[in-house]
Design an enzyme around this catalytic site. Structure first.
Site, PDB file in Angstrom:
ATOM      1  N   CYS A 135       0.826  -1.208   0.000  1.00  0.00           N
ATOM      2  CA  CYS A 135       0.000   0.000   0.000  1.00  0.00           C
ATOM      3  C   CYS A 135       0.857   1.254   0.000  1.00  0.00           C
ATOM      4  O   CYS A 135       1.216   1.764   1.069  1.00  0.00           O
ATOM      5  CB  CYS A 135      -0.936  -0.013   1.206  1.00  0.00           C
ATOM      6  SG  CYS A 135      -1.964   1.457   1.298  1.00  0.00           S
ATOM      7  N   CYS A 138      -0.383   4.243   1.919  1.00  0.00           N
ATOM      8  CA  CYS A 138      -0.242   4.142   3.372  1.00  0.00           C
ATOM      9  C   CYS A 138       1.215   4.330   3.800  1.00  0.00           C
ATOM     10  O   CYS A 138       1.477   4.912   4.845  1.00  0.00           O
ATOM     11  CB  CYS A 138      -0.682   2.769   3.889  1.00  0.00           C
ATOM     12  SG  CYS A 138      -2.116   2.079   3.089  1.00  0.00           S
ATOM     13  N   ASP A 139       2.144   3.799   3.028  1.00  0.00           N
ATOM     14  CA  ASP A 139       3.516   3.667   3.522  1.00  0.00           C
ATOM     15  C   ASP A 139       4.583   4.466   2.773  1.00  0.00           C
ATOM     16  O   ASP A 139       5.743   4.488   3.200  1.00  0.00           O
ATOM     17  CB  ASP A 139       3.932   2.178   3.494  1.00  0.00           C
ATOM     18  CG  ASP A 139       3.066   1.341   4.421  1.00  0.00           C
ATOM     19  OD1 ASP A 139       2.555   1.908   5.403  1.00  0.00           O
ATOM     20  OD2 ASP A 139       2.897   0.147   4.156  1.00  0.00           O
TER      21      ASP A 139
END
Ligand code: NAP
Length: 309
Positions: A135, A138-139
């Site tokens: 992701c 997200c990261d």
């Protein structure tokens, strides 16, 4: 066990489940959505959604899901953040158990979607959260000025790579063939980005690192040449696996675990319908999932009418 008998119980809260909930609750069917402990499906892990009709400037995935949830609640859907663990037919009703309760319903819509497929190479699963991710939205921020790899050649891989270019110093797309399957527009955006490099005909043989990823062993599948190269991050974007484990033995699944459909959205069990990526391995779009959610809901409403409400 709750005594209430719901007209419809919807398992899953991505675009398919929530669209179904909008339609069934608007259709005056009492609707319980088992949204799961992490609700909203794959769009919760996305940034800009540019191809959902009605949002010409695009919309953030989580914002879109928040709107769908509000819309379902507006018409009376009840949403519980619980994971369905077991489903069975008990007499004339279905019984769905979660860790918190058991629910009775006259019908069910299966809308559990699909989950990330990980690479089988040694080290990959062990290093998830420690350099390995699926992701980028997200990261990606953890990889500021770092060198990262993205595996895959579809739209997801392109999307991951583009997000990563905003942070990383270098983004290498590792693809097992010599052409991408991603849409032309996404390919163009990626290939025009000066931070992106592509390793064609290349596979990840191993992810290495003690407490965090430090390197990848790569193999060229045309020449057989193998080499180890330092990387700080590995983003896996090679597709998805249907989330159908709990339905094994209850409804028919195909050999890959996708729910089998028999007529429109009907499954092998009367009163159980399906919508979205848990059966749709072809289109896998938010808008098609929403469309299937609508279809399953209309089929449920007709079914409830048929069995006398
Ligand atoms: P996908 O289109 O199925 O692509 C998966 C990619 O991973 C393929 O390039 C495949 O290689 C590669 N792959 C699969 N298994 C592999 C393995 N074991 N090792 C190495 N590589 C492997 O999946 P996706 O990219 O997740 O996209 C799914 C659907 O969502 C598509 O319909 C896509 O268009 C859509 N989507 C759209 C957007 C958007 O429009 N913004 C964004 C994301 C996804 P091969 O090509 O060799 O098979």
């Amino acid at each position: 066990m709750e005594e209430k008998v719901w007209d419809v119980l919807i398992i899953g809260s991505g675009p398919a489940g929530l669209t179904a909930a909008i339609y069934t609750s608007r259709g005056a069917a009492s609707t319980l959505v088992l949204a799961g402990s992490s609700w909203g499906g794959q769009l919760m892990l996305t940034t800009d959604v540019e191809n959902f009709p009605g949002f010409p400037q695009g919309i953030l995935g989580p914002e879109l899901m928040g709107k769908m949830k509000l819309q379902a609640e507006r018409f009376g859907s009840i949403i519980r953040y619980e994971d369905a663990k077991e489903i069975k037919l008990a007499g004339v009703y279905f019984e769905t158990r979660t860790d918190q309760a058991s629910y009775k319903s006259k019908s069910i819509i299966v809308a559990t979607g699909a989950a990330t497929k990980w690479l089988d190479a040694p080290g990959v699963k062990e290093l998830i959260g420690r350099g390995v991710s699926s992701c980028a939205p997200c990261d990606a921020a953890f990889f500021k000025d770092k060198k990262v790899a993205v595996v895959g050649g579809g739209d997801s891989a392109m999307e991951e790579a583009l997000v990563l270019t905003k942070f990383a110093s270098e983004v290498v797309i590792i693809h097992r063939r010599d052409e991408f399957r991603a849409s032309k527009i996404m390919q163009d955006r990626v290939l025009q980005n000066p931070k992106v490099k592509v390793y064609w005909n290349t596979e990840v043989k191993e992810a290495k690192g003690e407490n965090k990823l430090t390197s990848l062993v790569l193999v060229n599948n045309k020449t057989g040449e193998e080499r180890e190269e330092p990387f700080d991050g590995l983003f896996v974007a090679i597709g998805h696996i249907p989330q159908s484990e709990i339905f094994k033995g209850f409804i028919e699944l195909d050999e890959k675990g996708y729910v089998k459909v028999f007529d429109s959205t009907k499954t092998s069990v009367e009163g159980v319908f399906v919508a979205g990526d848990v059966f749709d391995f072809k289109y896998k779009q938010a808008v098609t999932a929403a469309g299937f959610g609508c279809m399953a809901a209309l089929d449920v409403l007709a079914y409830l009418e048929e069995i006398g409400g």
